[in-house]
Design a protein around this motif. Structure first.
Motif, PDB file in Angstrom:
ATOM      1  N   ALA A 117       0.830  -1.212   0.000  1.00 29.73           N
ATOM      2  CA  ALA A 117       0.000   0.000   0.000  1.00 29.73           C
ATOM      3  C   ALA A 117       0.863   1.261   0.000  1.00 29.73           C
ATOM      4  N   SER A 171      -4.099   6.446  -3.088  1.00 30.61           N
ATOM      5  CA  SER A 171      -5.125   6.565  -4.121  1.00 30.61           C
ATOM      6  C   SER A 171      -4.756   5.728  -5.340  1.00 30.61           C
ATOM      7  N   TRP A 172      -5.782   5.471  -6.166  1.00 31.77           N
ATOM      8  CA  TRP A 172      -5.564   4.723  -7.400  1.00 31.77           C
ATOM      9  C   TRP A 172      -4.674   5.514  -8.360  1.00 31.77           C
ATOM     10  N   THR A 175      -1.050   5.351  -7.315  1.00 28.86           N
ATOM     11  CA  THR A 175      -0.529   4.005  -7.544  1.00 28.86           C
ATOM     12  C   THR A 175      -0.222   3.793  -9.020  1.00 28.86           C
ATOM     13  N   LEU A 228      -1.294  -4.304  -2.863  1.00 29.22           N
ATOM     14  CA  LEU A 228      -2.355  -3.366  -2.499  1.00 29.22           C
ATOM     15  C   LEU A 228      -3.198  -3.939  -1.378  1.00 29.22           C
ATOM     16  N   GLU A 286      -5.668  -1.533   1.374  1.00 30.01           N
ATOM     17  CA  GLU A 286      -6.898  -0.776   1.627  1.00 30.01           C
ATOM     18  C   GLU A 286      -7.619  -0.371   0.334  1.00 30.01           C
ATOM     19  N   LEU A 287      -6.912  -0.254  -0.776  1.00 34.48           N
ATOM     20  CA  LEU A 287      -7.571   0.099  -2.030  1.00 34.48           C
ATOM     21  C   LEU A 287      -8.440  -1.046  -2.555  1.00 34.48           C
ATOM     22  N   GLN A 311     -11.224  -3.337  -1.807  1.00 35.16           N
ATOM     23  CA  GLN A 311     -12.314  -3.599  -0.854  1.00 35.16           C
ATOM     24  C   GLN A 311     -13.493  -4.329  -1.492  1.00 35.16           C
ATOM     25  N   ASP A 362     -12.889  -3.504  -7.239  1.00 32.81           N
ATOM     26  CA  ASP A 362     -11.552  -2.961  -6.990  1.00 32.81           C
ATOM     27  C   ASP A 362     -10.481  -3.941  -7.454  1.00 32.81           C
ATOM     28  N   ALA A 367      -7.651  -3.452 -10.436  1.00 30.85           N
ATOM     29  CA  ALA A 367      -6.203  -3.547 -10.229  1.00 30.85           C
ATOM     30  C   ALA A 367      -5.571  -4.555 -11.183  1.00 30.85           C
TER      31      ALA A 367
END
Length: 212
Positions: free
Chosen positions: A11, A15-16, A19, A32, A34-35, A37, A41, A45
């Motif tokens: 992490a 933010s996306w 990243t 990753l 917390e992004l 969820q 998501d 990714a």
């Protein structure tokens, strides 16, 4: 960092967008947390190749069933996984162990043992850590025996009614009687001819690594 440093960045950005900017310039694997969820998501990714692994947490992913789906998606994409939860108890630990056990070993980064994160014991769980690994209990359900006195009064009670079906009773009065009757009626109906009865997997589950 010195060239050849064996690390993983977990992490690294909040933010996306950040990243996505970092990814092409980062020589180290990115995990990753917390992004990620939801399934949306996770697939985002994967489609954008933003990470090499993900941290899956039971409560963050939405519970056991969504986490199983997301674990399957991540495994299909070849992502390394950490199987965890945001906090812990014996019940949480049992859940983590059972979710981590079927994860392909070459994709399992670690499984968190959260029992040391709390001082109150709300259940008993026979799953000792031995040589850096643990074997989930093979007793019914999660294998943890709740301490009902410490857990307090239940929010809802489920009882068997009519064979293998289940109905729900709410402390303090019944709610949703019509909808509940419909569910019980459906539960009492015979299964379709093509549907096979569920059988519990009793195979021995090997041990796996744990992060304490």
């Amino acid at each position: 960092l010195p060239q050849g440093t064996d690390i993983i960045l977990e992490a690294p950005c909040p933010s996306w967008a950040e990243t996505a900017r970092l990814r092409p310039h980062c020589p180290y694997p990115i995990l990753l947390d917390e992004l990620i969820q939801s399934e949306a998501d996770l697939t985002n990714a994967i489609a954008r190749n933003l990470c090499d692994g993900v941290g899956l947490k039971v409560s963050k992913q939405g519970g056991i069933t969504p986490m199983i789906r997301q674990r399957t998606i991540a495994a299909a994409a070849g992502l390394v996984m950490s199987i965890q939860d945001t906090t812990g108890s014996e019940i949480s630990a049992a859940t983590i162990f059972h979710l981590a056990a079927p994860t392909p070993r070459h994709l399992l980064r670690c499984a968190l043992d959260p029992r040391a994160m709390t001082t109150t014991r709300v259940a008993s769980l026979e799953a000792p850590v031995q040589n850096g690994g643990v074997t989930p209990p093979n007793t019914p359900a999660l294998g943890a025996t709740p301490d009902l006195k410490k857990l307090g009064a239940p929010i809802a009670v489920y009882q068997a009614c009519h064979g293998l079906s289940f109905c729900q009773k709410y402390p303090g009065g019944a709610r949703g009687g019509k909808a509940l009757s419909h569910l019980v009626e459906r539960a009492n109906s015979p299964p379709p001819a093509h549907q096979k009865p569920h059988r519990r997997n009793t195979d021995t589950i090997p041990t796996f690594k744990i992060t304490l």
